[in-house]
Design a protein around this motif. Structure first.
Motif, PDB file in Angstrom:
ATOM      1  N   ASP A   2     -15.382  10.227  -9.596  1.00 57.10           N
ATOM      2  CA  ASP A   2     -16.167   9.155  -8.982  1.00 57.10           C
ATOM      3  C   ASP A   2     -16.044   9.269  -7.467  1.00 57.10           C
ATOM      4  OD1 ASP A   2     -17.574   6.882  -8.383  1.00 57.10           O
ATOM      5  OD2 ASP A   2     -15.938   5.507  -8.856  1.00 57.10           O
ATOM      6  N   THR A  10     -13.991   1.632   3.212  1.00 52.41           N
ATOM      7  CA  THR A  10     -13.208   1.760   1.987  1.00 52.41           C
ATOM      8  C   THR A  10     -12.863   3.224   1.810  1.00 52.41           C
ATOM      9  OG1 THR A  10     -14.269  -0.129   0.930  1.00 52.41           O
ATOM     10  CG2 THR A  10     -13.244   1.498  -0.520  1.00 52.41           C
ATOM     11  N   LYS A  32     -10.650   6.139  -0.661  1.00 51.24           N
ATOM     12  CA  LYS A  32      -9.994   6.420  -1.930  1.00 51.24           C
ATOM     13  C   LYS A  32      -9.253   7.737  -1.805  1.00 51.24           C
ATOM     14  CE  LYS A  32     -13.601   4.113  -4.649  1.00 51.24           C
ATOM     15  NZ  LYS A  32     -14.566   4.270  -5.775  1.00 51.24           N
ATOM     16  N   ALA A  60      -7.391  -2.443  -1.607  1.00 53.45           N
ATOM     17  CA  ALA A  60      -7.143  -2.263  -3.035  1.00 53.45           C
ATOM     18  C   ALA A  60      -8.265  -2.870  -3.854  1.00 53.45           C
ATOM     19  CB  ALA A  60      -5.806  -2.895  -3.422  1.00 53.45           C
ATOM     20  N   GLU A  61      -8.636  -2.207  -4.918  1.00 52.54           N
ATOM     21  CA  GLU A  61      -9.690  -2.726  -5.805  1.00 52.54           C
ATOM     22  C   GLU A  61      -9.126  -3.781  -6.734  1.00 52.54           C
ATOM     23  OE1 GLU A  61     -11.264   0.706  -7.731  1.00 52.54           O
ATOM     24  OE2 GLU A  61     -12.576   1.200  -6.046  1.00 52.54           O
ATOM     25  N   SER A  92      -6.936   3.031  -3.660  1.00 54.17           N
ATOM     26  CA  SER A  92      -7.973   2.609  -2.721  1.00 54.17           C
ATOM     27  C   SER A  92      -7.410   1.716  -1.632  1.00 54.17           C
ATOM     28  CB  SER A  92      -9.084   1.834  -3.459  1.00 54.17           C
ATOM     29  OG  SER A  92      -9.710   2.631  -4.416  1.00 54.17           O
ATOM     30  N   TYR A  93      -8.064   1.750  -0.481  1.00 52.00           N
ATOM     31  CA  TYR A  93      -7.831   0.778   0.585  1.00 52.00           C
ATOM     32  C   TYR A  93      -9.194   0.295   1.066  1.00 52.00           C
ATOM     33  CZ  TYR A  93      -6.285  -1.609   4.742  1.00 52.00           C
ATOM     34  OH  TYR A  93      -6.035  -2.569   5.686  1.00 52.00           O
ATOM     35  N   ASN A 145      -8.294   9.153 -11.660  1.00 53.62           N
ATOM     36  CA  ASN A 145      -7.599   7.999 -11.077  1.00 53.62           C
ATOM     37  C   ASN A 145      -7.311   8.214  -9.597  1.00 53.62           C
ATOM     38  OD1 ASN A 145      -7.461   6.878 -13.691  1.00 53.62           O
ATOM     39  ND2 ASN A 145      -5.597   8.045 -14.124  1.00 53.62           N
ATOM     40  N   TYR A 181       0.812  -1.220   0.000  1.00 53.77           N
ATOM     41  CA  TYR A 181       0.000   0.000   0.000  1.00 53.77           C
ATOM     42  C   TYR A 181       0.845   1.269   0.000  1.00 53.77           C
ATOM     43  CZ  TYR A 181      -4.222  -2.705   0.495  1.00 53.77           C
ATOM     44  OH  TYR A 181      -5.267  -3.574   0.263  1.00 53.77           O
TER      45      TYR A 181
END
Length: 227
Positions: free
Chosen positions: A117, A178, A180, A226-227, A223-224, A220, A46
């Motif tokens: 997003d 989650t 981002k 991760a996707e 994520s945690y 872009n 990460y």
């Protein structure tokens, strides 16, 4: 004889009670996911490495490493960067499930970013010796406290880890959210307020450093988990 038997029976009862009553064991304290020591020990996959020469403003305004993680209690941020002047290392965070702002127009220092997003729940800007951070909602940006450990390397890189309680960011669930994020080596707005100046981003976008119409749309993110 009866008296002896009664005494014997009483002793047996006491022993049974004592044997069935277990002392309450202290519960182990929940360990933080990240120990703030500016070493990146716990980050593993990460912690992401950005290009060492991809800044539009040269090696004095460069993101070198960045990362984000979370547990049930805290949001953790990692960063290694260089900056000069009034530029700052900035992280924009979306805590999925928390209602935030659509853009950074309420940023007290004037910034012009939005996420393609998701929404914006938290922003931190950092420099050599400190940082300021805000919780963003649909109505306002409110300053929040962030804990930091940092060092400066021989080549002038600032290496730091930060933690902020998720409760300050609107997270109320007993679970890990989650999250981002995008990292920007950011400048301010142009004098007329129509352009956002920036030097470097992680993750990379379809555009690089320069001045862009406000708000700059970030597509872009990392994520945690991760996707």
């Amino acid at each position: 004889m009866k008296k002896v038997l009664w005494v014997f029976a009483a002793v047996i009862v006491v022993l049974l009670i004592v044997s069935c009553t277990k002392p309450e064991q202290p519960q182990p304290e929940e360990k933080d996911l990240v120990t703030l020591d500016a070493t990146f020990t716990e980050w593993g996959d990460y912690l992401y490495t950005d290009g060492a020469t991809d800044s539009a403003w040269g090696d004095k305004n460069e993101i070198h490493k960045a990362g984000i993680m979370a547990d049930k209690e805290k949001l953790y941020i990692a960063g290694e960067f260089t900056k000069e002047g009034y530029n700052n290392f900035m992280v924009i965070v979306d805590v999925v499930g928390v209602e935030g702002a659509t853009d950074t127009s309420k940023h007290p220092w004037g910034r012009g970013y939005t996420l393609a997003d998701g929404d914006i729940d938290f922003i931190m800007e950092s420099w050599e010796a400190g940082q300021t951070a805000w919780r963003f909602t649909t109505e306002e940006a409110t300053e929040v406290e962030v804990t930091r450990a940092s060092t400066v390397t021989e080549n002038g890189h600032v290496v730091a880890e930060w933690a902020v309680p998720l409760s300050q960011l609107g997270w109320t669930e007993d679970s890990t959210p989650t999250v981002k994020a995008v990292f920007v080596l950011t400048g301010g707005l142009s004098d007329e307020g129509t352009k956002q100046w920036l030097a470097d981003l992680y993750p990379d976008q379809e555009f690089g450093g320069g001045g862009y119409s406000v708000p700059v749309t970030i597509v872009n993110t990392i994520s945690y988990p991760a996707e």
